[in-house]
Design a protein around this motif. Structure first.
Motif, PDB file in Angstrom:
ATOM      1  N   UNK A   1      16.787  83.413   7.307  1.00 28.57           N
ATOM      2  CA  UNK A   1      17.299  84.221   6.203  1.00 28.57           C
ATOM      3  C   UNK A   1      18.533  83.559   5.598  1.00 28.57           C
ATOM      4  N   UNK A   2      19.399  83.015   6.450  1.00 28.55           N
ATOM      5  CA  UNK A   2      20.609  82.355   5.953  1.00 28.55           C
ATOM      6  C   UNK A   2      20.262  81.119   5.130  1.00 28.55           C
ATOM      7  N   UNK A   3      19.270  80.359   5.566  1.00 32.91           N
ATOM      8  CA  UNK A   3      18.894  79.166   4.800  1.00 32.91           C
ATOM      9  C   UNK A   3      18.213  79.552   3.489  1.00 32.91           C
ATOM     10  N   UNK A   4      17.451  80.628   3.493  1.00 31.05           N
ATOM     11  CA  UNK A   4      16.835  81.088   2.247  1.00 31.05           C
ATOM     12  C   UNK A   4      17.908  81.530   1.248  1.00 31.05           C
ATOM     13  N   UNK A   5      19.052  81.959   1.765  1.00 34.41           N
ATOM     14  CA  UNK A   5      20.172  82.372   0.928  1.00 34.41           C
ATOM     15  C   UNK A   5      21.031  81.214   0.444  1.00 34.41           C
ATOM     16  N   UNK A   6      20.686  79.990   0.824  1.00 35.58           N
ATOM     17  CA  UNK A   6      21.397  78.825   0.324  1.00 35.58           C
ATOM     18  C   UNK A   6      22.142  77.996   1.357  1.00 35.58           C
ATOM     19  N   UNK A   7      22.252  78.478   2.586  1.00 43.06           N
ATOM     20  CA  UNK A   7      22.922  77.690   3.620  1.00 43.06           C
ATOM     21  C   UNK A   7      22.043  76.497   3.990  1.00 43.06           C
ATOM     22  N   UNK A   8      22.582  75.282   3.950  1.00 45.84           N
ATOM     23  CA  UNK A   8      21.767  74.136   4.379  1.00 45.84           C
ATOM     24  C   UNK A   8      21.523  74.185   5.886  1.00 45.84           C
ATOM     25  N   UNK A   9      20.504  73.500   6.332  1.00 49.63           N
ATOM     26  CA  UNK A   9      20.265  73.389   7.770  1.00 49.63           C
ATOM     27  C   UNK A   9      21.436  72.645   8.400  1.00 49.63           C
ATOM     28  N   UNK A  10      21.747  72.939   9.672  1.00 52.80           N
ATOM     29  CA  UNK A  10      22.874  72.274  10.321  1.00 52.80           C
ATOM     30  C   UNK A  10      22.589  70.796  10.565  1.00 52.80           C
ATOM     31  N   UNK A  11      23.648  70.012  10.771  1.00 47.54           N
ATOM     32  CA  UNK A  11      23.456  68.599  11.089  1.00 47.54           C
ATOM     33  C   UNK A  11      22.618  68.404  12.350  1.00 47.54           C
ATOM     34  N   UNK A  12      22.690  69.353  13.280  1.00 50.87           N
ATOM     35  CA  UNK A  12      21.912  69.319  14.518  1.00 50.87           C
ATOM     36  C   UNK A  12      21.311  70.711  14.721  1.00 50.87           C
ATOM     37  N   UNK A  13      19.992  70.819  14.943  1.00 52.72           N
ATOM     38  CA  UNK A  13      19.376  72.138  15.102  1.00 52.72           C
ATOM     39  C   UNK A  13      19.988  72.981  16.225  1.00 52.72           C
ATOM     40  N   UNK A  14      20.554  72.342  17.228  1.00 53.79           N
ATOM     41  CA  UNK A  14      21.138  73.075  18.350  1.00 53.79           C
ATOM     42  C   UNK A  14      22.424  73.806  17.978  1.00 53.79           C
ATOM     43  N   UNK A  15      22.864  73.695  16.733  1.00 57.07           N
ATOM     44  CA  UNK A  15      24.095  74.366  16.304  1.00 57.07           C
ATOM     45  C   UNK A  15      23.872  75.847  15.977  1.00 57.07           C
ATOM     46  N   UNK A  16      22.621  76.261  15.793  1.00 57.38           N
ATOM     47  CA  UNK A  16      22.357  77.664  15.463  1.00 57.38           C
ATOM     48  C   UNK A  16      22.795  78.599  16.598  1.00 57.38           C
ATOM     49  N   UNK A  17      22.407  78.284  17.812  1.00 58.71           N
ATOM     50  CA  UNK A  17      22.698  79.157  18.945  1.00 58.71           C
ATOM     51  C   UNK A  17      24.175  79.460  19.108  1.00 58.71           C
ATOM     52  N   UNK A  18      25.030  78.440  19.175  1.00 59.03           N
ATOM     53  CA  UNK A  18      26.464  78.709  19.329  1.00 59.03           C
ATOM     54  C   UNK A  18      27.056  79.495  18.153  1.00 59.03           C
ATOM     55  N   UNK A  19      26.534  79.281  16.961  1.00 59.91           N
ATOM     56  CA  UNK A  19      27.020  80.033  15.807  1.00 59.91           C
ATOM     57  C   UNK A  19      26.803  81.525  16.008  1.00 59.91           C
ATOM     58  N   UNK A  20      25.573  81.908  16.341  1.00 61.64           N
ATOM     59  CA  UNK A  20      25.269  83.320  16.538  1.00 61.64           C
ATOM     60  C   UNK A  20      25.959  83.881  17.787  1.00 61.64           C
ATOM     61  N   UNK A  21      26.047  83.081  18.833  1.00 57.00           N
ATOM     62  CA  UNK A  21      26.700  83.538  20.065  1.00 57.00           C
ATOM     63  C   UNK A  21      28.165  83.874  19.820  1.00 57.00           C
ATOM     64  N   UNK A  22      28.870  83.012  19.115  1.00 53.54           N
ATOM     65  CA  UNK A  22      30.283  83.250  18.852  1.00 53.54           C
ATOM     66  C   UNK A  22      30.480  84.429  17.903  1.00 53.54           C
ATOM     67  N   UNK A  23      29.597  84.577  16.925  1.00 59.78           N
ATOM     68  CA  UNK A  23      29.704  85.715  16.005  1.00 59.78           C
ATOM     69  C   UNK A  23      29.449  87.025  16.742  1.00 59.78           C
ATOM     70  N   UNK A  24      28.524  87.010  17.704  1.00 56.26           N
ATOM     71  CA  UNK A  24      28.266  88.213  18.502  1.00 56.26           C
ATOM     72  C   UNK A  24      29.469  88.528  19.397  1.00 56.26           C
ATOM     73  N   UNK A  25      30.056  87.504  19.999  1.00 53.75           N
ATOM     74  CA  UNK A  25      31.244  87.705  20.837  1.00 53.75           C
ATOM     75  C   UNK A  25      32.409  88.274  20.029  1.00 53.75           C
ATOM     76  N   UNK A  26      32.504  87.837  18.759  1.00 49.61           N
ATOM     77  CA  UNK A  26      33.579  88.302  17.885  1.00 49.61           C
ATOM     78  C   UNK A  26      33.266  89.669  17.273  1.00 49.61           C
ATOM     79  N   UNK A  27      32.126  90.249  17.670  1.00 47.86           N
ATOM     80  CA  UNK A  27      31.708  91.579  17.194  1.00 47.86           C
ATOM     81  C   UNK A  27      31.464  91.613  15.682  1.00 47.86           C
ATOM     82  N   UNK A  28      31.011  90.472  15.135  1.00 49.86           N
ATOM     83  CA  UNK A  28      30.637  90.402  13.721  1.00 49.86           C
ATOM     84  C   UNK A  28      29.182  90.833  13.573  1.00 49.86           C
ATOM     85  N   UNK A  29      28.362  90.455  14.557  1.00 45.32           N
ATOM     86  CA  UNK A  29      26.934  90.767  14.540  1.00 45.32           C
ATOM     87  C   UNK A  29      26.512  91.315  15.893  1.00 45.32           C
TER      88      UNK A  29
END
Length: 90
Positions: A36-64
């Motif tokens: 959904x984020x890429x469909x909204x214009x976010x480019x794919x990350x330089x490394x596919x393994x970057x998705x997991x830490x992004x969502x994990x940290x946002x969940x820890x920060x109580x954003x999602x």
């Protein structure tokens, strides 16, 4: 003095963009995933393994928060399972 293109780190730029896109998606009150984020214009990350830490940290920060899983609509994922998220306040 500007940095040389060789010294610029595309990872830092992507993380900044990704956090902004994730926070925007969280504010909609609708479920979303990485695709959904890429469909909204976010480019794919330089490394596919970057998705997991992004969502994990946002969940820890109580954003999602996790709200489920579904088959990915991203063609390269071959309908593999992916997490579905919503804004933590939704």
């Amino acid at each position: 003095m500007a940095k040389s293109a060789v010294l610029e780190d595309p990872t830092v730029d992507w993380i900044t963009q990704a956090l902004a896109a994730l926070e925007t998606a969280a504010l909609t009150g609708k479920p979303f995933d990485a695709h959904t984020l890429t469909l909204g214009g976010l480019p794919n990350p330089p490394h596919p393994a970057m998705w997991g830490p992004l969502f994990k940290e946002a969940a820890r920060a109580k954003i999602i928060r996790k709200v489920g899983v579904h088959e990915s609509e991203r063609p390269s994922r071959s309908r593999g399972l992916c997490r579905v998220w919503m804004g933590a306040s939704a």
